[in-house]
Design a protein around this motif. Structure first.
Motif, mmCIF file in Angstrom:
data_model
loop_
_atom_site.group_PDB
_atom_site.id
_atom_site.type_symbol
_atom_site.label_atom_id
_atom_site.label_comp_id
_atom_site.label_asym_id
_atom_site.label_seq_id
_atom_site.Cartn_x
_atom_site.Cartn_y
_atom_site.Cartn_z
ATOM 1 N N VAL A 36 0.838 -1.205 0.000
ATOM 2 C CA VAL A 36 0.000 0.000 0.000
ATOM 3 C C VAL A 36 0.873 1.255 0.000
ATOM 4 N N GLU A 37 2.135 1.083 -0.371
ATOM 5 C CA GLU A 37 3.056 2.214 -0.377
ATOM 6 C C GLU A 37 3.465 2.674 -1.777
ATOM 7 N N THR A 38 3.461 1.783 -2.748
ATOM 8 C CA THR A 38 3.947 2.121 -4.090
ATOM 9 C C THR A 38 3.046 3.161 -4.738
ATOM 10 N N VAL A 39 3.675 4.214 -5.228
ATOM 11 C CA VAL A 39 2.940 5.294 -5.895
ATOM 12 C C VAL A 39 3.288 5.263 -7.383
ATOM 13 N N ILE A 40 2.254 5.207 -8.198
ATOM 14 C CA ILE A 40 2.394 5.216 -9.656
ATOM 15 C C ILE A 40 2.157 6.649 -10.133
ATOM 16 N N ASP A 41 2.936 7.089 -11.125
ATOM 17 C CA ASP A 41 2.711 8.428 -11.691
ATOM 18 C C ASP A 41 1.289 8.536 -12.205
ATOM 19 N N TYR A 42 0.625 9.629 -11.858
ATOM 20 C CA TYR A 42 -0.777 9.846 -12.227
ATOM 21 C C TYR A 42 -0.875 11.124 -13.047
ATOM 22 N N PRO A 43 -1.413 11.040 -14.255
ATOM 23 C CA PRO A 43 -1.519 12.251 -15.077
ATOM 24 C C PRO A 43 -2.557 13.220 -14.511
ATOM 25 N N GLU A 44 -2.124 14.411 -14.188
ATOM 26 C CA GLU A 44 -3.006 15.408 -13.571
ATOM 27 C C GLU A 44 -3.615 16.375 -14.582
ATOM 28 N N THR A 45 -2.878 16.677 -15.636
ATOM 29 C CA THR A 45 -3.363 17.680 -16.588
ATOM 30 C C THR A 45 -4.211 17.029 -17.672
ATOM 31 N N GLU A 46 -5.040 17.842 -18.294
ATOM 32 C CA GLU A 46 -5.897 17.352 -19.371
ATOM 33 C C GLU A 46 -5.062 16.789 -20.527
ATOM 34 N N SER A 47 -3.984 17.471 -20.854
ATOM 35 C CA SER A 47 -3.155 17.002 -21.971
ATOM 36 C C SER A 47 -2.434 15.697 -21.621
ATOM 37 N N ALA A 48 -1.947 15.570 -20.392
ATOM 38 C CA ALA A 48 -1.284 14.327 -19.980
ATOM 39 C C ALA A 48 -2.275 13.164 -19.968
ATOM 40 N N ARG A 49 -3.505 13.445 -19.561
ATOM 41 C CA ARG A 49 -4.530 12.397 -19.557
ATOM 42 C C ARG A 49 -4.894 11.980 -20.975
ATOM 43 N N ALA A 50 -4.945 12.921 -21.880
ATOM 44 C CA ALA A 50 -5.290 12.623 -23.272
ATOM 45 C C ALA A 50 -4.232 11.731 -23.925
ATOM 46 N N GLU A 51 -2.991 11.860 -23.491
ATOM 47 C CA GLU A 51 -1.891 11.084 -24.067
ATOM 48 C C GLU A 51 -1.662 9.750 -23.360
ATOM 49 N N PHE A 52 -2.226 9.580 -22.181
ATOM 50 C CA PHE A 52 -1.925 8.396 -21.374
ATOM 51 C C PHE A 52 -2.577 7.135 -21.951
ATOM 52 N N VAL A 53 -1.777 6.087 -22.092
ATOM 53 C CA VAL A 53 -2.262 4.772 -22.497
ATOM 54 C C VAL A 53 -1.990 3.822 -21.325
ATOM 55 N N SER A 54 -3.016 3.136 -20.886
ATOM 56 C CA SER A 54 -2.887 2.237 -19.739
ATOM 57 C C SER A 54 -1.988 1.050 -20.067
ATOM 58 N N PRO A 55 -0.990 0.801 -19.236
ATOM 59 C CA PRO A 55 -0.163 -0.384 -19.443
ATOM 60 C C PRO A 55 -0.943 -1.672 -19.145
ATOM 61 N N LYS A 56 -2.030 -1.529 -18.424
ATOM 62 C CA LYS A 56 -2.848 -2.691 -18.058
ATOM 63 C C LYS A 56 -3.730 -3.159 -19.213
ATOM 64 N N THR A 57 -4.293 -2.207 -19.968
ATOM 65 C CA THR A 57 -5.224 -2.557 -21.050
ATOM 66 C C THR A 57 -4.689 -2.238 -22.440
ATOM 67 N N GLN A 58 -3.599 -1.479 -22.504
ATOM 68 C CA GLN A 58 -3.029 -1.000 -23.777
ATOM 69 C C GLN A 58 -3.996 -0.074 -24.510
ATOM 70 N N ARG A 59 -4.875 0.570 -23.763
ATOM 71 C CA ARG A 59 -5.850 1.505 -24.329
ATOM 72 C C ARG A 59 -5.802 2.817 -23.548
ATOM 73 N N PRO A 60 -6.280 3.891 -24.177
ATOM 74 C CA PRO A 60 -6.377 5.146 -23.431
ATOM 75 C C PRO A 60 -7.354 4.998 -22.261
ATOM 76 N N VAL A 61 -7.075 5.715 -21.191
ATOM 77 C CA VAL A 61 -8.000 5.763 -20.054
ATOM 78 C C VAL A 61 -9.086 6.768 -20.419
ATOM 79 N N THR A 62 -10.330 6.390 -20.227
ATOM 80 C CA THR A 62 -11.442 7.248 -20.627
ATOM 81 C C THR A 62 -11.664 8.378 -19.627
ATOM 82 N N GLU A 63 -12.397 9.387 -20.057
ATOM 83 C CA GLU A 63 -12.747 10.495 -19.170
ATOM 84 C C GLU A 63 -13.514 9.976 -17.953
ATOM 85 N N PHE A 64 -14.445 9.047 -18.182
ATOM 86 C CA PHE A 64 -15.200 8.484 -17.053
ATOM 87 C C PHE A 64 -14.271 7.762 -16.083
#
Length: 170
Positions: A36-64
């Motif tokens: 419960v200690e490991t911290v993963i980088d989390y995209p905070e900005t709209e542009s960083a979120r738009a570019e982020f592809v989940s390593p878990k699903t190989q797909r973009p993370v949706t707005e929802f």
């Protein structure tokens, strides 16, 4: 007892009995991940979120999904919330919340999806697994101070005192 409650009581009892059987049949893995200690980088900005592809699903993370994650990250250590409470806050359904959390690539932190339980406070599934990884979720929550009974339900004395539902808008 109101008529509606009388009809749902047998269903709730059956669901509880089914959960108890499921938990009794679950297999405790040889190694339990209680990180419960490991911290993963989390995209905070709209542009960083738009570019982020989940390593878990190989797909973009949706707005929802980001809305679910932003709400989930508000649940403090040593507390829990429910899929229903998150859904109510987001104006969504509990299953949609559960689906988003099942794809969470930012765990254990900053998105502590292990802190979200079903409304009956059963340990529930974790990473889509109800047969062994529930012990990962349980270990993480116990490390943060929560306790469970022998059937996999949150201890009765913690169900109200440790509930978090004061979500704020992101």
């Amino acid at each position: 007892m109101p008529k509606a409650a009388a009809k749902t009581a047998p269903k709730a009892a059956a669901a509880t009995a089914a959960r108890k059987r499921l938990y009794a049949a679950a297999v405790v893995p040889d190694v339990i991940d209680d990180d419960v200690e490991t911290v993963i980088d989390y995209p905070e900005t709209e542009s960083a979120r738009a570019e982020f592809v989940s390593p878990k699903t190989q797909r973009p993370v949706t707005e929802f999904q980001f809305r679910v994650y932003d709400a989930c990250r508000q649940v403090p250590a040593g507390h829990y919330s429910t899929y229903a409470a998150l859904a109510e806050h987001l104006g969504s359904g509990p299953r949609a919340v559960g689906n988003a959390l099942g794809k969470n690539p930012f765990c254990p932190l900053p998105i502590p999806c292990h802190r979200i339980l079903p409304s009956d406070c059963y340990i529930g599934g974790f990473a889509g697994d109800t047969k062994s990884k529930i012990f990962f979720k349980k270990a993480k929550l116990e490390k943060e101070g929560l306790a469970f009974d022998d059937a996999g339900f949150l201890a009765k004395d913690m169900q109200q005192s440790r509930f978090f539902g004061d979500f704020t808008a992101a």
